[in-house]
Design a protein around this motif. Structure first.
Motif, PDB file in Angstrom:
ATOM      1  N   LYS A 123      45.505  30.804  38.900  1.00  0.00           N
ATOM      2  CA  LYS A 123      46.040  31.942  39.648  1.00  0.00           C
ATOM      3  C   LYS A 123      44.925  32.684  40.366  1.00  0.00           C
ATOM      4  O   LYS A 123      43.891  32.993  39.790  1.00  0.00           O
ATOM      5  CB  LYS A 123      46.766  32.901  38.700  1.00  0.00           C
ATOM      6  N   LYS A 124      45.163  32.987  41.658  1.00  0.00           N
ATOM      7  CA  LYS A 124      44.171  33.715  42.439  1.00  0.00           C
ATOM      8  C   LYS A 124      44.367  35.218  42.268  1.00  0.00           C
ATOM      9  O   LYS A 124      45.487  35.725  42.304  1.00  0.00           O
ATOM     10  CB  LYS A 124      44.291  33.351  43.913  1.00  0.00           C
ATOM     11  N   ILE A 125      43.256  35.917  42.089  1.00  0.00           N
ATOM     12  CA  ILE A 125      43.294  37.370  41.904  1.00  0.00           C
ATOM     13  C   ILE A 125      42.323  38.014  42.878  1.00  0.00           C
ATOM     14  O   ILE A 125      41.154  37.608  42.969  1.00  0.00           O
ATOM     15  CB  ILE A 125      42.917  37.752  40.462  1.00  0.00           C
ATOM     16  N   ASN A 126      42.794  39.006  43.597  1.00  0.00           N
ATOM     17  CA  ASN A 126      41.959  39.722  44.559  1.00  0.00           C
ATOM     18  C   ASN A 126      41.360  40.952  43.883  1.00  0.00           C
ATOM     19  O   ASN A 126      42.025  41.969  43.706  1.00  0.00           O
ATOM     20  CB  ASN A 126      42.790  40.133  45.770  1.00  0.00           C
ATOM     21  N   LEU A 127      40.102  40.867  43.509  1.00  0.00           N
ATOM     22  CA  LEU A 127      39.447  42.001  42.858  1.00  0.00           C
ATOM     23  C   LEU A 127      39.219  43.142  43.832  1.00  0.00           C
ATOM     24  O   LEU A 127      38.950  44.274  43.416  1.00  0.00           O
ATOM     25  CB  LEU A 127      38.117  41.555  42.243  1.00  0.00           C
ATOM     26  N   GLY A 128      39.303  42.846  45.118  1.00  0.00           N
ATOM     27  CA  GLY A 128      39.162  43.900  46.112  1.00  0.00           C
ATOM     28  C   GLY A 128      40.237  44.959  46.023  1.00  0.00           C
ATOM     29  O   GLY A 128      40.079  46.075  46.543  1.00  0.00           O
ATOM     30  N   GLU A 129      41.343  44.634  45.360  1.00  0.00           N
ATOM     31  CA  GLU A 129      42.414  45.608  45.176  1.00  0.00           C
ATOM     32  C   GLU A 129      41.995  46.715  44.203  1.00  0.00           C
ATOM     33  O   GLU A 129      42.578  47.799  44.204  1.00  0.00           O
ATOM     34  CB  GLU A 129      43.674  44.912  44.645  1.00  0.00           C
ATOM     35  N   PHE A 130      40.991  46.418  43.389  1.00  0.00           N
ATOM     36  CA  PHE A 130      40.512  47.420  42.432  1.00  0.00           C
ATOM     37  C   PHE A 130      39.352  48.178  43.081  1.00  0.00           C
ATOM     38  O   PHE A 130      38.179  47.852  42.875  1.00  0.00           O
ATOM     39  CB  PHE A 130      40.076  46.749  41.129  1.00  0.00           C
ATOM     40  N   ARG A 131      39.685  49.164  43.860  1.00  0.00           N
ATOM     41  CA  ARG A 131      38.688  49.854  44.684  1.00  0.00           C
ATOM     42  C   ARG A 131      37.622  50.562  43.855  1.00  0.00           C
ATOM     43  O   ARG A 131      36.517  50.806  44.346  1.00  0.00           O
ATOM     44  CB  ARG A 131      39.383  50.874  45.594  1.00  0.00           C
ATOM     45  N   PHE A 132      37.957  50.901  42.643  1.00  0.00           N
ATOM     46  CA  PHE A 132      36.989  51.628  41.816  1.00  0.00           C
ATOM     47  C   PHE A 132      36.302  50.716  40.795  1.00  0.00           C
ATOM     48  O   PHE A 132      35.613  51.192  39.902  1.00  0.00           O
ATOM     49  CB  PHE A 132      37.685  52.792  41.110  1.00  0.00           C
ATOM     50  N   GLY A 133      36.534  49.424  40.942  1.00  0.00           N
ATOM     51  CA  GLY A 133      35.843  48.471  40.096  1.00  0.00           C
ATOM     52  C   GLY A 133      36.738  47.749  39.116  1.00  0.00           C
ATOM     53  O   GLY A 133      37.784  48.270  38.706  1.00  0.00           O
ATOM     54  N   ALA A 134      36.344  46.552  38.756  1.00  0.00           N
ATOM     55  CA  ALA A 134      37.056  45.747  37.773  1.00  0.00           C
ATOM     56  C   ALA A 134      36.068  45.266  36.713  1.00  0.00           C
ATOM     57  O   ALA A 134      34.864  45.181  36.965  1.00  0.00           O
ATOM     58  CB  ALA A 134      37.732  44.553  38.446  1.00  0.00           C
ATOM     59  N   VAL A 135      36.594  44.970  35.529  1.00  0.00           N
ATOM     60  CA  VAL A 135      35.751  44.499  34.431  1.00  0.00           C
ATOM     61  C   VAL A 135      36.269  43.153  33.952  1.00  0.00           C
ATOM     62  O   VAL A 135      37.453  43.024  33.608  1.00  0.00           O
ATOM     63  CB  VAL A 135      35.740  45.502  33.264  1.00  0.00           C
ATOM     64  N   LEU A 136      35.393  42.145  33.933  1.00  0.00           N
ATOM     65  CA  LEU A 136      35.744  40.816  33.450  1.00  0.00           C
ATOM     66  C   LEU A 136      35.160  40.657  32.044  1.00  0.00           C
ATOM     67  O   LEU A 136      33.943  40.680  31.862  1.00  0.00           O
ATOM     68  CB  LEU A 136      35.182  39.735  34.374  1.00  0.00           C
ATOM     69  N   ASN A 137      36.046  40.487  31.061  1.00  0.00           N
ATOM     70  CA  ASN A 137      35.549  40.346  29.689  1.00  0.00           C
ATOM     71  C   ASN A 137      35.125  38.905  29.403  1.00  0.00           C
ATOM     72  O   ASN A 137      35.165  38.042  30.277  1.00  0.00           O
ATOM     73  CB  ASN A 137      36.586  40.843  28.678  1.00  0.00           C
ATOM     74  N   SER A 138      34.736  38.641  28.157  1.00  0.00           N
ATOM     75  CA  SER A 138      34.179  37.326  27.803  1.00  0.00           C
ATOM     76  C   SER A 138      35.141  36.190  28.107  1.00  0.00           C
ATOM     77  O   SER A 138      34.759  35.163  28.690  1.00  0.00           O
ATOM     78  CB  SER A 138      33.801  37.297  26.321  1.00  0.00           C
ATOM     79  N   LEU A 139      36.396  36.357  27.710  1.00  0.00           N
ATOM     80  CA  LEU A 139      37.369  35.285  27.936  1.00  0.00           C
ATOM     81  C   LEU A 139      37.629  35.074  29.418  1.00  0.00           C
ATOM     82  O   LEU A 139      37.785  33.941  29.885  1.00  0.00           O
ATOM     83  CB  LEU A 139      38.670  35.611  27.192  1.00  0.00           C
ATOM     84  N   THR A 140      37.690  36.163  30.166  1.00  0.00           N
ATOM     85  CA  THR A 140      37.890  36.034  31.618  1.00  0.00           C
ATOM     86  C   THR A 140      36.718  35.309  32.247  1.00  0.00           C
ATOM     87  O   THR A 140      36.894  34.430  33.103  1.00  0.00           O
ATOM     88  CB  THR A 140      38.070  37.420  32.252  1.00  0.00           C
ATOM     89  N   LEU A 141      35.500  35.665  31.829  1.00  0.00           N
ATOM     90  CA  LEU A 141      34.313  34.988  32.368  1.00  0.00           C
ATOM     91  C   LEU A 141      34.347  33.493  32.058  1.00  0.00           C
ATOM     92  O   LEU A 141      33.885  32.674  32.845  1.00  0.00           O
ATOM     93  CB  LEU A 141      33.039  35.611  31.788  1.00  0.00           C
ATOM     94  N   THR A 142      34.894  33.139  30.898  1.00  0.00           N
ATOM     95  CA  THR A 142      34.970  31.732  30.507  1.00  0.00           C
ATOM     96  C   THR A 142      35.941  30.966  31.393  1.00  0.00           C
ATOM     97  O   THR A 142      35.691  29.806  31.749  1.00  0.00           O
ATOM     98  CB  THR A 142      35.407  31.617  29.032  1.00  0.00           C
ATOM     99  N   HIS A 143      37.043  31.608  31.784  1.00  0.00           N
ATOM    100  CA  HIS A 143      38.100  30.902  32.513  1.00  0.00           C
ATOM    101  C   HIS A 143      38.100  31.177  34.012  1.00  0.00           C
ATOM    102  O   HIS A 143      38.836  30.531  34.751  1.00  0.00           O
ATOM    103  CB  HIS A 143      39.467  31.288  31.933  1.00  0.00           C
ATOM    104  N   ALA A 144      37.301  32.134  34.464  1.00  0.00           N
ATOM    105  CA  ALA A 144      37.344  32.534  35.877  1.00  0.00           C
ATOM    106  C   ALA A 144      36.305  31.789  36.708  1.00  0.00           C
ATOM    107  O   ALA A 144      35.217  31.462  36.225  1.00  0.00           O
ATOM    108  CB  ALA A 144      37.114  34.034  35.997  1.00  0.00           C
TER     109      ALA A 144
END
Length: 403
Positions: free
Chosen positions: A224-245
């Protein structure tokens, strides 16, 4: 019969680099001074010496027969009998058992840093020195073996429970030893990393790895594609997200800026052409892997910058990013002009840190040599948070400094 004199002979022999080895030959002796009498008691010392002489284990040279001993003489060939009387194994046997254990363990691990540590242990054993950490050797080896097998980050207490059967044993009994070994032998450990950062390089986490960023970046997570640009004040990628992203698209990204301190990262406004990343010091292995994938995905001509503390640690972090992640990185707000602008907030460096700063090899980062020299002359460091104090308009460094 008491055994204090035998212990003294064994201790003197084992302090030698060769005399303790199996099959050693030759005669040895030592003078008897008052401190030896005080250690055992003069009457008892002489009694034990006479008994050992009757057994043929030593020869006494008297200063005054029956009253004062000048010298004790013994033959190395008689050491096995002395060990037998003491009821302890010969040092040669102890060293050989330790050496075999190290050799056997080395075959069960693949990590280069662990093998280098074990080779260092073998060198010490060859000289007759048993590493102090070997008092709990088997459990230490178990920790290193399980670390060698880790492929994904694991919480420290979970690791301890799985590896040692108790969630706190690793932290209480083995963490300091493992940190010391890693500092000496692990290629991913940089000077200036704190304990938590070093453990992260070993995939042992005190808390979840989190990569904070803001900017026009797309990522793909489980298809699934996710646009982090939608989070204008920042996004946080945790350990599991980093593993799968995986970074997916970044056509609009012309610049990438890593920022060492969180307050400065949070203060930076969103920029349509810049990806802003909070580095929190040294990036962890999972973060580093994600950022390398990002670098490979971004178009040629993308510019990379890093902004950090103007001090020894800040320069080390910049060097780490350049060598490990973004070879094209350039300093942002890490120059003499910035230092002089905020010099009011500079604080004195500790003498040891200042000495390290002056001795830094700038061969890989010549662009920071002028700043290093200024810091060395001033003897004061400047934390990045100082930039937020004055003036307020300097918060947005994206266009003013990062070009």
């Amino acid at each position: 019969m008491k055994r204090e004199l035998l212990n003294i002979i064994i201790e003197k022999t084992e302090r030698s680099s060769l005399d303790w080895k199996e099959g050693a030959q030759g005669n040895r002796s030592f003078l008897v001074h008052q401190e030896l009498y005080d250690q055992v008691g003069k009457t008892e010392f002489i009694t034990q010496a006479k008994e050992l002489e009757k057994q043929g284990l030593i020869t006494i040279q008297w200063e005054s027969v029956g009253n004062d001993i000048r010298k004790i003489c013994y033959a190395l060939r008689d050491l096995p009998r002395m060990y037998e009387q003491l009821g302890i194994p010969p040092k040669s046997q102890v060293i050989e058992e330790q050496r075999r254990a190290v050799d056997e363990f080395s075959l069960s691990v693949e990590g280069v840093w662990i093998k280098e540590y074990l080779n260092h242990c073998l060198t010490r054993l060859e000289k007759g020195n048993v590493p102090s950490e070997f008092s709990k050797r088997d459990l230490l080896f178990q920790c290193l073996k399980e670390m060698d097998r880790l492929k994904e980050p694991l919480y420290k207490r979970v690791f301890s429970k799985y590896c040692l059967g108790d969630s706190k044993v690793f932290e209480n009994e083995f963490q300091s030893t493992v940190l010391s070994i890693a500092r000496k032998f692990h290629p991913g450990i940089e000077e200036g990393m704190n304990d938590t950062q070093i453990l992260s390089q070993l995939l042992i986490e005190e808390y979840s790895q989190e990569l904070a960023l803001k900017g026009p970046l797309w990522i793909r997570v489980d298809g699934k594609k996710i646009n982090l640009g939608e989070f204008r004040f920042g996004a946080v990628l945790n350990s599991l997200t980093l593993t799968h992203a995986m970074p997916e698209k970044g056509e609009n990204i012309k610049r990438v800026l890593t920022i060492e301190n969180k307050a400065n990262y949070m203060a930076m406004p969103y920029d349509e052409e810049m990806l802003i990343i909070y580095s929190h010091g040294f990036f962890t292995p999972k973060e580093r892997e994600f950022l390398i994938n990002l670098r490979d995905m971004l178009p040629k001509g993308t510019q990379y910058f890093h902004s950090g503390d103007l001090d020894y640690g800040g320069i080390r972090i910049y060097s780490y990013i350049k060598q490990k992640i973004f070879p094209e990185v350039k300093p942002c707000q890490m120059d003499t002009e910035t230092y002089r602008k905020y010099e009011t907030y500079a604080v004195c460096m500790e003498p040891g840190i200042l000495k390290k700063l002056k001795c830094m090899d700038m061969g890989e980062i010549p662009e920071l040599t002028v700043l290093r020299d200024l810091l060395a002359r001033k003897g004061k460091a400047l934390e990045q948070e100082s930039f937020l104090l004055i003036p307020k308009e300097d918060v947005d460094i994206s266009k003013k400094h990062c070009h």
